[in-house]
Design a protein around this motif. Structure first.
Motif, PDB file in Angstrom:
ATOM      1  N   LYS A 259      34.350   9.647  54.601  1.00 39.57           N
ATOM      2  CA  LYS A 259      33.101  10.570  53.946  1.00 39.57           C
ATOM      3  C   LYS A 259      32.122  10.696  55.045  1.00 39.57           C
ATOM      4  CE  LYS A 259      30.468  10.805  49.562  1.00 39.57           C
ATOM      5  NZ  LYS A 259      30.442  10.303  48.341  1.00 39.57           N
ATOM      6  N   ALA A 260      31.578   9.560  55.596  1.00 40.85           N
ATOM      7  CA  ALA A 260      30.447   9.777  56.477  1.00 40.85           C
ATOM      8  C   ALA A 260      30.797   8.814  57.854  1.00 40.85           C
ATOM      9  CB  ALA A 260      29.177   9.439  55.889  1.00 40.85           C
ATOM     10  N   TYR A 264      24.359   2.911  59.570  1.00 44.78           N
ATOM     11  CA  TYR A 264      23.428   1.964  58.957  1.00 44.78           C
ATOM     12  C   TYR A 264      23.772   2.304  57.466  1.00 44.78           C
ATOM     13  CZ  TYR A 264      21.136   0.985  63.361  1.00 44.78           C
ATOM     14  OH  TYR A 264      20.671   0.683  64.429  1.00 44.78           O
ATOM     15  N   THR A 267      21.581   1.347  53.185  1.00 45.43           N
ATOM     16  CA  THR A 267      20.664   2.138  52.015  1.00 45.43           C
ATOM     17  C   THR A 267      21.535   3.094  51.212  1.00 45.43           C
ATOM     18  OG1 THR A 267      18.862   1.867  53.291  1.00 45.43           O
ATOM     19  CG2 THR A 267      18.649   3.831  51.686  1.00 45.43           C
ATOM     20  N   LYS A 268      22.648   3.703  51.864  1.00 47.44           N
ATOM     21  CA  LYS A 268      23.577   4.728  51.069  1.00 47.44           C
ATOM     22  C   LYS A 268      24.437   4.143  50.159  1.00 47.44           C
ATOM     23  CE  LYS A 268      22.518   7.927  54.733  1.00 47.44           C
ATOM     24  NZ  LYS A 268      22.458   8.633  56.057  1.00 47.44           N
ATOM     25  N   LEU A 269      24.779   2.923  50.563  1.00 46.40           N
ATOM     26  CA  LEU A 269      25.673   2.211  49.950  1.00 46.40           C
ATOM     27  C   LEU A 269      25.035   1.845  48.572  1.00 46.40           C
ATOM     28  CD1 LEU A 269      26.999  -0.533  52.405  1.00 46.40           C
ATOM     29  CD2 LEU A 269      28.224   0.833  50.998  1.00 46.40           C
ATOM     30  N   ALA A 270      23.513   1.459  48.747  1.00 47.08           N
ATOM     31  CA  ALA A 270      22.818   1.382  47.467  1.00 47.08           C
ATOM     32  C   ALA A 270      22.894   2.492  46.385  1.00 47.08           C
ATOM     33  CB  ALA A 270      21.586   0.677  47.653  1.00 47.08           C
ATOM     34  N   GLU A 271      22.573   3.663  47.329  1.00 49.70           N
ATOM     35  CA  GLU A 271      22.548   4.872  46.337  1.00 49.70           C
ATOM     36  C   GLU A 271      23.858   5.365  45.875  1.00 49.70           C
ATOM     37  OE1 GLU A 271      21.620   7.603  49.504  1.00 49.70           O
ATOM     38  OE2 GLU A 271      19.315   7.182  49.584  1.00 49.70           O
ATOM     39  N   GLY A 272      24.904   4.584  46.166  1.00 48.93           N
ATOM     40  CA  GLY A 272      26.290   4.753  45.778  1.00 48.93           C
ATOM     41  C   GLY A 272      26.917   5.728  46.322  1.00 48.93           C
ATOM     42  N   ALA A 273      26.644   6.060  47.282  1.00 46.51           N
ATOM     43  CA  ALA A 273      27.320   7.177  48.374  1.00 46.51           C
ATOM     44  C   ALA A 273      28.798   6.809  48.797  1.00 46.51           C
ATOM     45  CB  ALA A 273      26.657   7.479  49.589  1.00 46.51           C
ATOM     46  N   TYR A 274      28.859   5.446  49.098  1.00 42.67           N
ATOM     47  CA  TYR A 274      30.103   4.893  49.585  1.00 42.67           C
ATOM     48  C   TYR A 274      30.577   3.710  48.708  1.00 42.67           C
ATOM     49  CZ  TYR A 274      27.476   6.713  53.694  1.00 42.67           C
ATOM     50  OH  TYR A 274      26.684   7.495  54.616  1.00 42.67           O
ATOM     51  N   ARG A 290      19.120  -3.995  48.991  1.00 40.94           N
ATOM     52  CA  ARG A 290      19.084  -2.671  48.504  1.00 40.94           C
ATOM     53  C   ARG A 290      19.693  -2.291  47.021  1.00 40.94           C
ATOM     54  NH1 ARG A 290      17.982  -1.415  53.913  1.00 40.94           N
ATOM     55  NH2 ARG A 290      15.840  -2.260  53.890  1.00 40.94           N
ATOM     56  N   ALA A 294      18.314  -1.012  43.514  1.00 42.35           N
ATOM     57  CA  ALA A 294      18.792   0.042  42.970  1.00 42.35           C
ATOM     58  C   ALA A 294      19.304  -0.070  41.356  1.00 42.35           C
ATOM     59  CB  ALA A 294      19.810   0.818  43.611  1.00 42.35           C
TER      60      ALA A 294
ATOM     61  N   PRO B 139      24.348   9.057  43.528  1.00 45.82           N
ATOM     62  CA  PRO B 139      25.311   8.862  42.636  1.00 45.82           C
ATOM     63  C   PRO B 139      24.842   7.685  41.427  1.00 45.82           C
ATOM     64  CG  PRO B 139      26.686   8.831  44.578  1.00 45.82           C
ATOM     65  CD  PRO B 139      25.128   8.981  45.006  1.00 45.82           C
ATOM     66  N   ASN B 140      23.960   6.743  42.185  1.00 48.46           N
ATOM     67  CA  ASN B 140      23.388   5.614  41.394  1.00 48.46           C
ATOM     68  C   ASN B 140      21.981   5.830  40.753  1.00 48.46           C
ATOM     69  OD1 ASN B 140      25.641   4.017  41.666  1.00 48.46           O
ATOM     70  ND2 ASN B 140      24.779   2.863  43.265  1.00 48.46           N
ATOM     71  N   ALA B 245      30.148  13.385  56.843  1.00 48.99           N
ATOM     72  CA  ALA B 245      31.281  14.047  57.910  1.00 48.99           C
ATOM     73  C   ALA B 245      31.759  15.329  57.259  1.00 48.99           C
ATOM     74  CB  ALA B 245      32.642  12.916  57.762  1.00 48.99           C
ATOM     75  N   ILE B 367      15.525   4.506  47.367  1.00 51.71           N
ATOM     76  CA  ILE B 367      15.772   3.903  46.214  1.00 51.71           C
ATOM     77  C   ILE B 367      14.872   3.384  45.289  1.00 51.71           C
ATOM     78  CG2 ILE B 367      17.132   2.064  45.577  1.00 51.71           C
ATOM     79  CD1 ILE B 367      18.777   2.245  48.069  1.00 51.71           C
TER      80      ILE B 367
END
Lengths: 410, 677
Positions: A259-260, A264, A267-274, A290, A294, B139-140, B245, B367
Motif C-alpha cells: 500500500k505504501a 515513518y 502516525t499512519k498506523l494510528a490513522e488506520g491506513a495500514y 498515537r 486516536a 479509516p479510524n 504506493a 490524529i
C-alpha cells in the motif's frame, strides 16, 4: 561491598530523582544539576559499575561520567532524520544551556543528505549531520564531513565502547554514535489472525491477509533486506543470483501487494491506513502513543523484531565540512552525550543511545520508561542483527526499490 | 515633412529593439537554458556515485531513455497523465457552474464575496491543506466512524488514503481556485447583450450557452487549463503526502531519482520525457479544441433542423408557459447557487480542519485526540514580548488609521499618499518589531517556524521583485519593440511555463555547484556577495523563473491592447524616451505589474518543490520545513504556524484589495487584477 552498594543505591537515586525530575530538568538547571551530579555520582562510583547490566565488563564507573557543558554562541543548524531529538532539548533548553539557537531540518534518506551536501559545494550552511554508519566512508572521501575535535567532546567517554570504533570509522575521528536501532514490523492482531514471528510471516501476510494494506520502509537496503533475511541470505550479499532472485520476487510477486513505501508509519498506523507495517523500533514504539490518542486499543498491536535475522543500524553525529559554526556543533554533540540528556532524548525517540551502564541509568533517570523491550535487546537478539555494508550491490537494491515502486503503482 | 523628421528622430532615439529584454535574456540564459542543457547532457551520462556529482559523462549513451521506456516506469507516466487530465476536466466541470453563477446570476457585492471565498483558500499553505485531507479520509477518523455507524460503509472505514483516489480528490481541491478565477474573468467580460441578442434571435438557453457563452469563454478555459494541468503534471507534494504506493506520480519519482537513488541520468531522462509528454498532451488537447467545432459544423444542417423544430414548438408554448419558464430559470439559478455553496464548503473544509487541529491536545496534527488544548497557541503568547509586539502593532496601526481619517478631507495631501497611510503604518510596525525584538524567532523556536515564516516572506518578496522587474521590462519590449527576437523569446517564456517545477528544481540544484565558472554572476554567487548570501539567493532565482514568465505575459497582454500613440505623442512633445517611459508607459502597465507581482508572490510563498531542493540551513521556508516534517509526524503546532502564515498573507491581501477599491475598481476588476487578465 554488597552492603555499600545497596546503601549507595538507596542514597543516590533519591538525589538523582529529585534533581532530575523532568520539571527541574526543564527549568534550565541542567548545568547546576549536572555539577551536583558529578559530586553525587563520584561517591557511588565503584558500587554501580558492578551492578551494571551492560556487557561492557570494563568496570567503567559512573564516576567517570563526564558532564562537561561547552558554552557556545550563535546559530546551530542540524540536518537530521525526522523527529529525531526531543523538541524540548532543541528549543529553549539549548538556548539556555548551550547558548545557541537551533535550526533543524529533516531529510528522508542518507542519499538525500549526501545530495544536499554535495550540490551545495560545502556551503550548505549545516553544522551537524546525522548519517548512518556505512555511508560515512564515502562522505569522508567526498569531503562532505570534517574531522571532529575530540578535545571539545570529552563526554565521548560516556559512550559504551561497544558502540565506538565501528568499521566505518575505527578511530571515531569523524563520527560518534547518536543512537542505534533495528528493524521489525508492527501489526494489528484484530485484523491479522495468525501469530507472526519472522520476516517470512511478514511477507506471507502482506501477500495474503493484509494484501493492499501493508507498508514497507522506503529504503532500498531494508526493503530488499526483508527478503534476504527471510531466506537466510546475508543482506550484504553481492552474488548476482541472490540479487536476481530478490528482484524477481519483490518486483514481480511482492510489489503489487504494497500500500505504501513509508519510513515513518507510526502516525499512519494510528490513522488506520495500514494493518501491518515494517518499521524501525523507535517509530513502532511511538505508534503505541498515537494509537491510544486516536482512540484505538494499543493492546491490539504487536511488535515483532525481524527474524531469523534483521539489521542493526547506527546513526552518527558528524560535523559537516564548511560548517559555519563548528564550535557550536561540537558543543551540541558533547552536550547530547551527557547521560541524562541522552536518556531524555531516548525517552522521546525510543532508540538506544549507546550510553555506558544503560540499565542503571534507566532505573535512575527514567524509571517510568515504558516499552523498554522495544529499545533494549538481549544479547541473543543483538546476535541476530547485521550491520549494512555499502557494496556495489547497493545500486542494484535501489533499482529493485524503484522498480517495485513503479510496479506497486499499477 | 515635419512628420517624417519627427519619426526619424524617434527612430534614432530608439535603442536596439530587444534592449529592455536584455536582463530577462541573461537571466533565462544563465538560470534556465544552461541548467536545462546540463540536464539534457546528464540524461546521456551514466550513474557514478564515487564522484561528488554522481554522473559520469565520459561515455554517453541512451541507456537511461530505454530504462524509462521500460514498462514499469512508463506506467507511472501514464498514471500521472491520467490523474492530471481527469483532474483538469473535473476542475472545469466543478468550476464552470461556480464561475457562471458568480458572473451572471448575482449582484456585484456577492460577486466579490464569492471570489474572495475562492481566492482565500489558495493563500493557505498548499502543503498543510493537502495534509489536512488525511483527517477526514482516515479509516479510524471521526467521519469514518460516523459513516460506519450509519451503515454506509463497511467496518474497515473509508479506504481512500494511500490510493490514487486520494490524490485525485486533493489535486482537484488544490487547483480548483486556479480554474475558477480565469473562468470567471472570461465569463464576466462577455457582453450581456451578446447573450440577449442570441436569445432574441430565438436560441434556447442551451444553444446560447454552447453557441455564444462557451466560445467567448474559450480563452478563460484555456488559461485555466494551462494554470492547472501543467503544475499538476509536476506535482509531487500531493502524491507524496496522500498517494502511497498506488498514487505515485512522476514528479515524486523524478525527485527520488535525484536525491534518493542518486541516479541523475535516469532522473534527467524522465524529466525530459515528461516535458515532452506535457507538450504532447497540450498539442493533442489543442487539436481536439480546434477540431471539435469544425466537426460539429458538419452536423449543423441537422442541428438547425432540430433547432427550428424546437423553436416552433417553443413558440407555440411560449405564452402559456412563460411563467413556467421563469420558474425553471429560477430553479436553475437556485441549483447553481446550491452548487456554488457546496463548492465553497469543499474549499473551506480542510482549512477549518487545520484551525481545529491546531487546538489538538495530542502529539500528532492529523490524529484528533478527542481533547482540545491551547498549549500550542499558548506558545505564541509566551512572555511579555508577544504582548509588547501586539501593543506596538495596535498603536502604530491605530495611529495610521487615525491619521488617515484626519487627512481624509484635507486637500493639501495628495490622494495617492492618503491611500498608503494605514498600509505604511502596518509596514512600519512590522519593521520596528522585527528590528527591536526577536519575536518571530521565538515562535516555536524548537521547530524554527518563526524563522521559516520570515524566510518564506523574504524569499517570495525577492523573487517577486526580480520577476516584476525583468518580466515587466521584457513585457514592454515584447509589446513595443517586436522583431525577429520576439519568436525566440516567446518560445523561451512558453517553455518556462510548461516546464514542470521539479525539472527546474533539479536543473538548478545540479547547476549551482557549477555556477562559479560563469563570469560575474558566478563570482557574485560563490563569494556570497551582499544580498546574494545565505542561500536565500538561490530561492530567489528558482522562484523567479515561473513568476517572471507570468509577469511577462500579463504586461505584454496589457500593453498590446493599447497602441503606442501616447508614447509617440510624448516623444513628439519633446519628452526624452526615459521620461516618456516613466510618465506614460509605466502608469499604463502599473496595474498589470501589480497583478503579476501579486500572483508571483502567492505562488512563491507556497513554493515547496524548488525550494526544498535549493534551500540551505539558513533559508528554510515554511513549505520546506513542513515538507520535512511530513516525513515523520506532523505536530499540531504546524497548524498554528499555518494559521499564522495565513493571517499574515490575508492581511497583506486585504490591504491590497482596500487600495484597489479606493482606486475605484469593482469586484470583477479586482478579480481580474488578481488573475492578471
Amino acid at each position: 561491598m554488597s552492603n555499600e552498594k545497596k546503601q549507595l543505591k538507596m542514597l543516590a537515586p533519591e538525589g538523582f530523582r529529585e534533581k532530575l525530575s523532568r520539571r527541574a530538568f526543564l527549568q534550565g538547571g541542567t548545568a547546576l544539576a549536572g555539577f551536583a551530579l558529578v559530586a553525587a555520582a563520584c561517591g557511588s562510583s565503584d558500587g554501580d559499575s558492578a551492578d551494571s547490566g551492560e556487557a561492557t565488563g570494563e568496570g567503567l564507573a559512573t564516576g567517570d561520567w563526564s558532564r562537561v557543558i561547552n558554552q557556545s554562541s550563535g546559530t546551530l543548524a542540524m540536518y537530521t532524520w525526522g523527529d529525531y531529538n526531543d523538541p524540548e532539548l532543541v528549543g529553549a533548553l539549548a538556548a539556555s544551556t548551550l547558548n545557541v539557537t537551533m535550526k533543524v531540518d529533516y531529510y528522508a534518506s542518507n542519499e538525500d543528505l549526501i545530495t544536499k551536501l554535495a550540490t551545495s559545494g560545502g556551503a550548505s550552511g549545516f553544522d551537524i549531520v546525522v548519517p548512518t554508519g556505512p555511508y560515512i566512508p564515502q562522505m569522508i572521501e567526498k569531503g562532505l564531513i570534517q574531522k571532529l575535535d575530540k578535545s571539545l567532546i570529552p563526554n565521548m567517554v560516556n559512550v559504551d565502547p561497544n558502540y565506538l570504533a565501528q568499521a566505518w570509522d575505527p578511530t571515531n575521528d569523524y563520527s560518534v554514535c547518536k543512537n542505534w536501532g533495528t528493524t521489525g514490523y508492527f501489526y494489528d492482531s484484530t485484523k491479522i489472525s495468525k501469530e507472526l514471528t519472522t520476516w517470512q510471516d511478514f511477507i506471507d501476510t502482506c501477500m495474503g491477509e493484509a494484501s493492499g494494506n501493508c507498508a514497507v520502509i522506503d529504503a532500498a537496503p531494508n526493503y530488499a533486506g526483508m527478503w534476504f533475511w527471510a531466506n537466510g541470505i546475508n543482506w550484504n550479499t553481492e552474488k548476482p543470483e541472490d540479487l536476481d532472485a530478490c528482484e524477481k520476487f519483490l518486483v514481480e510477486e511482492f510489489a503489487q501487494h504494497i500500500k505504501a513505501f513509508d519510513s515513518y508509519p507510526s502516525t499512519k498506523l494510528a490513522e488506520g491506513a495500514y494493518s501491518i507495517a515494517m518499521a524501525w523500533n523507535g517509530d513502532a514504539r511511538q505508534a503505541y502513543t498515537r494509537i491510544e490518542e486516536a482512540g484505538g486499543n494499543p493492546e491490539d498491536w504487536k511488535w515483532v523484531l525481524g527474524a531469523p535475522n534483521t539489521e542493526l543500524w547506527m546513526d552518527n553525529y558528524c560535523v559537516a565540512a564548511g560548517a559555519p559554526n563548528a564550535e557550536a556543533a561540537h558543543a551540541w554533540i558533547n552536550w547530547d552525550l551527557i547521560p541524562e540528556v541522552s536518556i531524555k532524548d531516548l525517552q522521546y525517540h525510543g532508540y538506544h543511545t549507546g550510553m555506558k551502564n544503560m540499565s542503571t541509568l534507566i532505573t535512575e533517570v527514567a524509571p517510568d520508561l515504558v516499552k523498554g523491550d522495544m529499545i533494549f535487546f538481549g544479547d541473543d537478539q543483538v546476535a541476530t542483527m547485521q550491520t549494512q555494508v555499502i557494496t556495489p550491490a547497493l545500486d542494484r537494491l535501489i533499482d529493485i526499490l524503484n522498480k517495485s515502486k513503479a510496479k506497486a503503482g499499477g | 515633412m515635419t512628420v517624417s523628421v519627427a519619426a526619424k528622430l524617434r527612430n534614432k532615439s530608439r535603442a536596439p529593439k530587444f534592449l529592455l529584454a536584455v536582463p530577462a535574456i541573461i537571466w533565462y540564459l544563465v538560470f534556465f537554458a544552461l541548467p536545462i542543457a546540463f540536464i539534457v547532457l546528464y540524461s546521456f551520462g551514466a550513474k557514478d556515485t564515487t564522484k561528488l556529482l554522481p554522473v559520469d559523462l565520459s561515455k554517453l549513451s541512451t541507456n537511461s531513455y530505454s530504462a524509462v521506456f521500460d514498462e514499469t516506469f512508463f506506467k507511472t507516466f501514464r498514471a500521472t497523465l491520467r490523474i492530471s487530465i481527469v483532474a483538469t476536466i473535473m476542475c472545469v466541470v466543478i468550476g464552470l457552474p461556480v464561475a457562471y453563477f458568480a458572473a451572471f446570476k448575482v449582484a456585484e457585492k456577492w460577486k466579490a464575496i464569492i471570489l474572495a471565498a475562492v481566492v482565500v483558500p489558495s493563500f493557505t499553505s498548499f502543503l498543510i491543506r493537502t495534509v489536512a485531507w488525511r483527517i477526514p479520509l482516515a479509516p479510524n477518523g471521526t467521519l469514518s466512524k460516523w459513516l460506519i455507524d450509519l451503515g454506509f460503509i463497511g467496518s474497515d472505514g473509508i479506504q481512500v488514503l494511500e490510493t490514487a483516489t486520494a490524490v485525485q480528490i486533493a489535486i482537484v481541491y488544490n487547483y480548483l481556485g486556479f480554474m475558477i478565477l480565469p473562468l470567471f474573468v472570461a465569463l464576466d467580460r462577455i457582453d450581456v447583450r451578446m447573450r440577449e441578442a442570441s436569445k432574441d434571435l430565438g436560441a434556447g438557453r442551451l444553444a446560447t450557452f454552447f453557441g455564444v457563452t462557451m466560445p467567448l469563454a474559450g480563452p478563460g478555459i484555456i488559461a485555466g487549463v494551462l494554470l492547472t494541468f501543467i503544475p499538476m503534471c509536476g506535482d509531487y507534494v500531493t502524491a507524496t503526502v496522500l498517494g502511497g504506493a498506488k498514487g505515485n506520480m512522476i514528479g515524486a519519482m523524478i525527485a527520488s531519482q535525484f536525491s534518493g537513488a542518486q541516479n541523475w541520468p535516469l532522473g534527467s531522462a524522465m524529466a525530459i520525457l515528461m516535458i515532452g509528454a506535457v507538450l504532447l498532451t497540450l498539442i493533442v488537447g489543442a487539436a481536439i479544441f480546434w477540431v471539435f467545432p469544425r466537426v460539429a459544423i458538419l452536423a449543423s444542417p441537422l442541428v438547425q433542423l432540430v433547432r427550428r423544430k424546437m423553436h416552433e414548438r417553443e413558440e407555440n408554448k411560449f405564452r402559456s408557459e412563460k411563467i413556467q419558464t421563469r420558474v425553471k430559470r429560477e430553479l436553475l439559478s437556485k441549483l447553481l447557487g446550491v452548487w456554488t455553496v457546496l463548492v465553497l464548503v469543499f474549499l473551506f473544509v480542510p482549512i477549518l480542519l487545520v484551525i481545529l487541529h491546531s487546538f489538538n491536545a495530542g502529539s500528532s496534527f492529523t490524529i484528533w485526540s478527542g481533547r482540545t488544548s491551547v498549549k500550542w497557541w499558548g506558545e505564541l503568547f509566551d512572555g511579555a514580548e508577544m504582548l509588547g509586539v501586539l501593543i506596538r502593532f495596535a498603536v502604530l496601526i491605530g495611529i495610521g488609521i487615525l491619521a488617515q481619517s484626519y487627512f481624509k478631507n484635507k486637500s493639501y495631501v495628495a490622494r495617492s499618499v492618503k491611500v498608503w497611510i494605514t498600509t505604511g503604518a502596518f509596514a512600519v510596525a512590522l519593521i520596528v518589531n522585527g528590528l527591536i525584538t526577536n519575536w518571530y524567532r521565538t515562535i516555536f523556536d524548537f521547530a524554527g517556524i518563526g524563522d521559516a515564516i520570515r524566510n518564506s516572506f523574504i524569499a517570495a518578496f525577492g523573487a517577486t521583485v526580480i520577476a516584476v522587474i525583468i518580466g515587466g521590462m521584457s513585457g514592454v519590449a515584447l509589446a513595443r519593440r517586436p522583431g525577429g527576437w520576439t519568436k525566440f523569446f516567446m518560445a523561451t517564456v512558453f517553455l518556462i511555463l510548461v516546464t514542470p517545477e521539479i525539472m527546474d528544481a533539479i536543473a538548478l540544484v545540479t547547476w549551482f555547484p557549477r555556477i562559479k565558472d560563469v563570469p560575474l554572476i558566478g563570482v557574485i554567487f560563490s563569494s556570497g556577495w551582499g544580498p546574494f548570501n545565505g542561500g536565500i539567493n538561490k530561492l530567489w532565482v528558482g522562484q523567479s523563473l515561473y513568476a517572471s514568465a507570468v509577469v511577462t505575459l500579463i504586461v505584454r497582454a496589457r500593453l498590446s491592447g493599447l497602441d503606442e500613440s501616447l508614447e509617440e505623442a510624448a516623444g513628439d512633445l519633446g519628452a526624452p524616451p526615459a521620461r516618456a517611459f516613466r510618465q506614460i508607459t509605466l502608469p499604463l502597465i502599473a496595474s498589470a505589474m501589480v497583478a503579476g507581482g501579486l500572483l508571483s508572490f502567492a505562488l512563491c510563498l507556497d513554493n515547496a518543490v524548488i525550494s526544498t531542493l535549493l534551500s540551505e540551513a539558513g533559508s528554510t521556508t515554511f513549505p520546506v520545513a513542513l515538507l520535512g516534517a511530513t516525513r515523520s509526524t506532523i505536530k499540531p503546532f504546524w497548524g498554528v504556524g499555518a494559521v499564522l502564515l495565513f493571517v499574515v498573507t490575508l492581511g497583506a491581501l486585504w490591504f491590497l484589495a482596500v487600495i484597489l477599491r479606493r482606486g475605484g475598481d469593482s469586484a470583477s476588476k479586482i478579480a481580474a487584477t488578481f488573475t492578471g487578465s
